[in-house]
Design a protein around this motif. Structure first.
Motif, PDB file in Angstrom:
ATOM      1  N   ALA A  19      29.123  85.414  24.394  1.00  0.00           N
ATOM      2  CA  ALA A  19      27.662  85.195  24.486  1.00  0.00           C
ATOM      3  C   ALA A  19      27.210  84.862  23.144  1.00  0.00           C
ATOM      4  O   ALA A  19      26.561  83.759  22.586  1.00  0.00           O
ATOM      5  CB  ALA A  19      27.420  85.734  25.006  1.00  0.00           C
ATOM      6  N   ASN A  20      27.599  85.500  22.179  1.00  0.00           N
ATOM      7  CA  ASN A  20      26.962  85.666  20.511  1.00  0.00           C
ATOM      8  C   ASN A  20      28.051  83.949  20.285  1.00  0.00           C
ATOM      9  O   ASN A  20      27.363  83.508  19.181  1.00  0.00           O
ATOM     10  CB  ASN A  20      27.572  86.424  19.731  1.00  0.00           C
ATOM     11  N   LEU A  21      29.048  84.140  20.707  1.00  0.00           N
ATOM     12  CA  LEU A  21      29.412  82.376  19.598  1.00  0.00           C
ATOM     13  C   LEU A  21      28.926  81.247  20.169  1.00  0.00           C
ATOM     14  O   LEU A  21      28.246  80.456  19.441  1.00  0.00           O
ATOM     15  CB  LEU A  21      30.957  82.173  19.976  1.00  0.00           C
ATOM     16  N   MET A  22      28.400  81.541  21.556  1.00  0.00           N
ATOM     17  CA  MET A  22      27.555  80.959  22.461  1.00  0.00           C
ATOM     18  C   MET A  22      25.693  80.377  22.082  1.00  0.00           C
ATOM     19  O   MET A  22      25.552  79.322  21.481  1.00  0.00           O
ATOM     20  CB  MET A  22      27.500  80.448  23.079  1.00  0.00           C
ATOM     21  N   LEU A  23      25.852  81.526  21.617  1.00  0.00           N
ATOM     22  CA  LEU A  23      24.191  81.323  20.508  1.00  0.00           C
ATOM     23  C   LEU A  23      24.051  81.206  19.693  1.00  0.00           C
ATOM     24  O   LEU A  23      23.167  80.215  18.876  1.00  0.00           O
ATOM     25  CB  LEU A  23      23.492  82.561  21.088  1.00  0.00           C
ATOM     26  N   ALA A  24      25.001  81.472  18.613  1.00  0.00           N
ATOM     27  CA  ALA A  24      25.199  81.127  17.842  1.00  0.00           C
ATOM     28  C   ALA A  24      25.327  79.266  16.963  1.00  0.00           C
ATOM     29  O   ALA A  24      25.027  78.873  16.540  1.00  0.00           O
ATOM     30  CB  ALA A  24      26.438  81.583  16.431  1.00  0.00           C
ATOM     31  N   GLU A  53      26.532  70.651  28.687  1.00  0.00           N
ATOM     32  CA  GLU A  53      27.612  70.658  27.917  1.00  0.00           C
ATOM     33  C   GLU A  53      27.726  72.053  28.255  1.00  0.00           C
ATOM     34  O   GLU A  53      28.795  72.388  28.229  1.00  0.00           O
ATOM     35  CB  GLU A  53      26.691  70.383  26.514  1.00  0.00           C
ATOM     36  N   SER A  54      26.702  73.268  27.748  1.00  0.00           N
ATOM     37  CA  SER A  54      27.232  74.415  28.083  1.00  0.00           C
ATOM     38  C   SER A  54      27.703  75.338  29.334  1.00  0.00           C
ATOM     39  O   SER A  54      28.405  75.468  29.532  1.00  0.00           O
ATOM     40  CB  SER A  54      26.048  75.292  27.963  1.00  0.00           C
ATOM     41  N   LEU A  55      27.644  74.517  30.737  1.00  0.00           N
ATOM     42  CA  LEU A  55      27.716  74.919  31.599  1.00  0.00           C
ATOM     43  C   LEU A  55      29.603  74.457  32.234  1.00  0.00           C
ATOM     44  O   LEU A  55      30.750  74.819  32.295  1.00  0.00           O
ATOM     45  CB  LEU A  55      26.907  73.824  32.785  1.00  0.00           C
ATOM     46  N   LEU A  56      29.754  72.606  31.124  1.00  0.00           N
ATOM     47  CA  LEU A  56      30.450  72.500  31.812  1.00  0.00           C
ATOM     48  C   LEU A  56      31.667  73.260  30.711  1.00  0.00           C
ATOM     49  O   LEU A  56      33.522  73.678  30.926  1.00  0.00           O
ATOM     50  CB  LEU A  56      30.659  71.241  31.396  1.00  0.00           C
ATOM     51  N   LEU A  57      31.639  73.602  29.855  1.00  0.00           N
ATOM     52  CA  LEU A  57      32.605  74.396  28.796  1.00  0.00           C
ATOM     53  C   LEU A  57      32.751  75.958  29.857  1.00  0.00           C
ATOM     54  O   LEU A  57      33.906  76.367  29.422  1.00  0.00           O
ATOM     55  CB  LEU A  57      31.529  75.034  27.191  1.00  0.00           C
ATOM     56  N   SER A  58      31.541  76.427  30.141  1.00  0.00           N
ATOM     57  CA  SER A  58      32.336  77.688  30.327  1.00  0.00           C
ATOM     58  C   SER A  58      32.643  77.891  31.235  1.00  0.00           C
ATOM     59  O   SER A  58      33.649  78.482  32.476  1.00  0.00           O
ATOM     60  CB  SER A  58      30.708  78.488  30.746  1.00  0.00           C
ATOM     61  N   LEU A  59      32.210  76.872  32.660  1.00  0.00           N
ATOM     62  CA  LEU A  59      33.262  76.676  34.251  1.00  0.00           C
ATOM     63  C   LEU A  59      35.160  76.230  33.616  1.00  0.00           C
ATOM     64  O   LEU A  59      35.796  76.311  34.217  1.00  0.00           O
ATOM     65  CB  LEU A  59      32.789  75.556  34.800  1.00  0.00           C
ATOM     66  N   LEU A 111      22.652  80.753  30.792  1.00  0.00           N
ATOM     67  CA  LEU A 111      21.615  81.009  30.148  1.00  0.00           C
ATOM     68  C   LEU A 111      22.180  80.652  29.111  1.00  0.00           C
ATOM     69  O   LEU A 111      20.776  80.695  27.857  1.00  0.00           O
ATOM     70  CB  LEU A 111      22.070  82.723  30.962  1.00  0.00           C
ATOM     71  N   PHE A 112      23.166  80.659  28.498  1.00  0.00           N
ATOM     72  CA  PHE A 112      23.067  80.115  26.338  1.00  0.00           C
ATOM     73  C   PHE A 112      23.233  78.850  26.506  1.00  0.00           C
ATOM     74  O   PHE A 112      23.302  78.192  25.509  1.00  0.00           O
ATOM     75  CB  PHE A 112      24.070  81.300  26.285  1.00  0.00           C
ATOM     76  N   SER A 139      13.612  79.786  14.988  1.00  0.00           N
ATOM     77  CA  SER A 139      14.693  80.997  15.781  1.00  0.00           C
ATOM     78  C   SER A 139      14.777  82.308  15.076  1.00  0.00           C
ATOM     79  O   SER A 139      15.305  82.765  15.302  1.00  0.00           O
ATOM     80  CB  SER A 139      16.248  79.979  14.976  1.00  0.00           C
ATOM     81  N   ARG A 140      13.878  82.965  14.619  1.00  0.00           N
ATOM     82  CA  ARG A 140      12.852  83.685  14.986  1.00  0.00           C
ATOM     83  C   ARG A 140      13.910  84.916  16.624  1.00  0.00           C
ATOM     84  O   ARG A 140      14.925  85.714  16.668  1.00  0.00           O
ATOM     85  CB  ARG A 140      12.150  84.316  14.779  1.00  0.00           C
ATOM     86  N   PHE A 141      13.376  84.662  17.628  1.00  0.00           N
ATOM     87  CA  PHE A 141      13.889  84.975  18.968  1.00  0.00           C
ATOM     88  C   PHE A 141      15.614  84.564  18.848  1.00  0.00           C
ATOM     89  O   PHE A 141      15.888  85.338  19.800  1.00  0.00           O
ATOM     90  CB  PHE A 141      13.388  84.059  19.578  1.00  0.00           C
ATOM     91  N   ALA A 142      16.377  83.426  18.975  1.00  0.00           N
ATOM     92  CA  ALA A 142      17.504  83.656  18.832  1.00  0.00           C
ATOM     93  C   ALA A 142      17.808  84.127  17.898  1.00  0.00           C
ATOM     94  O   ALA A 142      19.193  85.300  18.140  1.00  0.00           O
ATOM     95  CB  ALA A 142      18.151  81.971  18.609  1.00  0.00           C
TER      96      ALA A 142
END
Length: 155
Positions: A19-24, A53-59, A111-112, A139-142
């Motif tokens: 999750a940290n890598l995806m957020l970064a 893109e994120s969904l495909l990568l995670s699946l 999510l990410f 990007s304060r929230f991120a």
């Protein structure tokens, strides 16, 4: 139960790291998404592209993990000393485990994938383009989410 708990903690640590890598990765793409918005892309199109893109990568990652588990689990179970684990011959990847892995992969991807798209949609595109992509107020929230993920990691 101790083994299940240990495996669960390892899975939790791996998920937090991913999750940290995806957020970064998403935060690093903020300027690219701002440029696309400035060039006329609609926010919906950008959000769909990032989420898919994120969904495909995670699946794909989940499928690779399932394939590895299906191959490695019988080999590891056969190496257990007799009598150490009751019914060690019955250890296998079953339907509920597959469903859990696919659901967790999809949830992580959604999510990410939504976080970077949401950050770009909230951001001031002019300010992001002027700053050259430096992390600023957009990007304060991120940054807070990433800080929470880092603080939640166990060593």
């Amino acid at each position: 139960m101790l083994l299940v708990g240990a495996v669960g903690l390892v899975l939790l640590i791996a998920c937090v790291n991913l999750a940290n890598l995806m957020l970064a990765r998403g935060v690093a793409r903020l300027q690219e998404l701002a440029v696309r918005l400035a060039l006329g892309a609609t926010p919906g199109t950008l959000a769909r592209g990032v989420v898919w893109e994120s969904l495909l990568l995670s699946l794909l990652g989940g499928a690779a993990g399932i394939a590895l588990a299906a191959v490695a689990l019988p080999a590891l179970a056969s190496q257990l000393p007799p009598g150490l684990v009751p019914r060690s011959s019955a250890i296998r990847v079953d339907g509920p485990a597959l469903l859990f892995a696919v659901a967790l992969s999809a949830l992580t991807g959604l999510l990410f994938g939504l976080l970077p798209a949401w950050q770009v949609l909230r951001a001031n595109v002019n300010e992001m383009l002027k700053s050259g992509g430096a992390r600023g107020a957009s990007s304060r929230f991120a940054g807070r989410v990433q800080g929470a993920l880092i603080a939640g990691q166990w060593r």
